[in-house]
Write a protein that holds these residues in place. Sequence first.
Motif, PDB file in Angstrom:
ATOM      1  N   LYS A  72      35.218   6.948 -17.501  1.00 37.49           N
ATOM      2  CA  LYS A  72      35.107   6.324 -16.176  1.00 37.49           C
ATOM      3  C   LYS A  72      36.090   5.164 -15.997  1.00 37.49           C
ATOM      4  O   LYS A  72      36.320   4.715 -14.889  1.00 37.49           O
ATOM      5  N   ASN A  77      35.928   5.251 -22.581  1.00 31.45           N
ATOM      6  CA  ASN A  77      34.995   5.603 -21.517  1.00 31.45           C
ATOM      7  C   ASN A  77      35.805   6.293 -20.432  1.00 31.45           C
ATOM      8  O   ASN A  77      36.690   5.687 -19.819  1.00 31.45           O
ATOM      9  N   ASP A  87      33.122   9.040 -24.360  1.00 26.33           N
ATOM     10  CA  ASP A  87      31.836   9.223 -23.695  1.00 26.33           C
ATOM     11  C   ASP A  87      31.888   8.562 -22.322  1.00 26.33           C
ATOM     12  O   ASP A  87      32.790   7.774 -22.033  1.00 26.33           O
ATOM     13  N   LEU A  88      30.903   8.882 -21.490  1.00 27.02           N
ATOM     14  CA  LEU A  88      30.793   8.279 -20.160  1.00 27.02           C
ATOM     15  C   LEU A  88      29.892   7.045 -20.172  1.00 27.02           C
ATOM     16  O   LEU A  88      29.873   6.285 -19.215  1.00 27.02           O
ATOM     17  N   ASN A  89      29.147   6.859 -21.237  1.00 22.63           N
ATOM     18  CA  ASN A  89      28.182   5.769 -21.328  1.00 22.63           C
ATOM     19  C   ASN A  89      28.771   4.614 -22.137  1.00 22.63           C
ATOM     20  O   ASN A  89      28.929   4.730 -23.355  1.00 22.63           O
ATOM     21  N   PRO A  90      29.075   3.486 -21.486  1.00 27.45           N
ATOM     22  CA  PRO A  90      29.683   2.363 -22.208  1.00 27.45           C
ATOM     23  C   PRO A  90      28.762   1.775 -23.279  1.00 27.45           C
ATOM     24  O   PRO A  90      29.235   1.154 -24.227  1.00 27.45           O
ATOM     25  N   ASN A  91      27.472   1.990 -23.169  1.00 31.19           N
ATOM     26  CA  ASN A  91      26.527   1.460 -24.158  1.00 31.19           C
ATOM     27  C   ASN A  91      26.649   2.142 -25.513  1.00 31.19           C
ATOM     28  O   ASN A  91      26.106   1.658 -26.496  1.00 31.19           O
ATOM     29  N   ARG A  92      27.348   3.235 -25.567  1.00 36.73           N
ATOM     30  CA  ARG A  92      27.489   3.957 -26.836  1.00 36.73           C
ATOM     31  C   ARG A  92      28.648   3.447 -27.687  1.00 36.73           C
ATOM     32  O   ARG A  92      28.830   3.884 -28.816  1.00 36.73           O
ATOM     33  N   SER A  93      29.404   2.528 -27.175  1.00 35.61           N
ATOM     34  CA  SER A  93      30.572   2.017 -27.889  1.00 35.61           C
ATOM     35  C   SER A  93      30.205   1.386 -29.226  1.00 35.61           C
ATOM     36  O   SER A  93      30.806   1.701 -30.258  1.00 35.61           O
TER      37      SER A  93
END
Length: 198
Positions: free
Chosen positions: A190, A188, A169-175
């Motif tokens: 990115k 990520n 995913d591109l959103n690190p908060n989803r880890s």
Amino acid sequence: GQNPLFPRILGHEAGGVVESVGKGVIDVQPGDHVLPIFTGECKECPHCLSEASNMCDLLRINTERGGMLHDGHTRFSKDGKPIYHFLGTSTFSKYTVVHVGQVAKINPEAPLDKVCVLSCEMSTGFGATVNVAKPKKGGFVAVFGLGAVGLAAAEGARVCEASRIIGIDLNPNRSEEAKKFGCTEFVNLKDHNKPVQE
């Protein structure tokens, strides 16, 4: 769709309570808690009778249809003018009218505001993994996009006992959330200059 109808009531995911039923409907009754299903089941066609498909001949996804199957007419209107249906569910409304094959009865104790995701997000992601991809026990799985559908796909891979489930995913908060749904690794995009497959 190729020929979009407007105005229409959009929406395909929800939870609700049956207010009334049409003539001959016996699968649900007033008061039953249900989830609308935009890929319905007539329970009679070859696809519905097969374990290999859920593409009902009668109720498969149809973005062109703006009315009820029985007569082709819409059940919504305003000031005498028709408002068309969407995916047979039209859930962005306080009330809707659906074919009986496009609802699934659920436990009345299930909170409708939470289980509504089962009518699309959870069933789509989980089903795609368990019923279509069918990862082998000990296999590797990559899930691109960790929104609700992606997290459900990861959960499906966990249930299939995949040994390595890579959430991308591109959103690190989803880890952290991804780990709760079975992801063993998080990437990520990115954070890398190379394409993810490398």
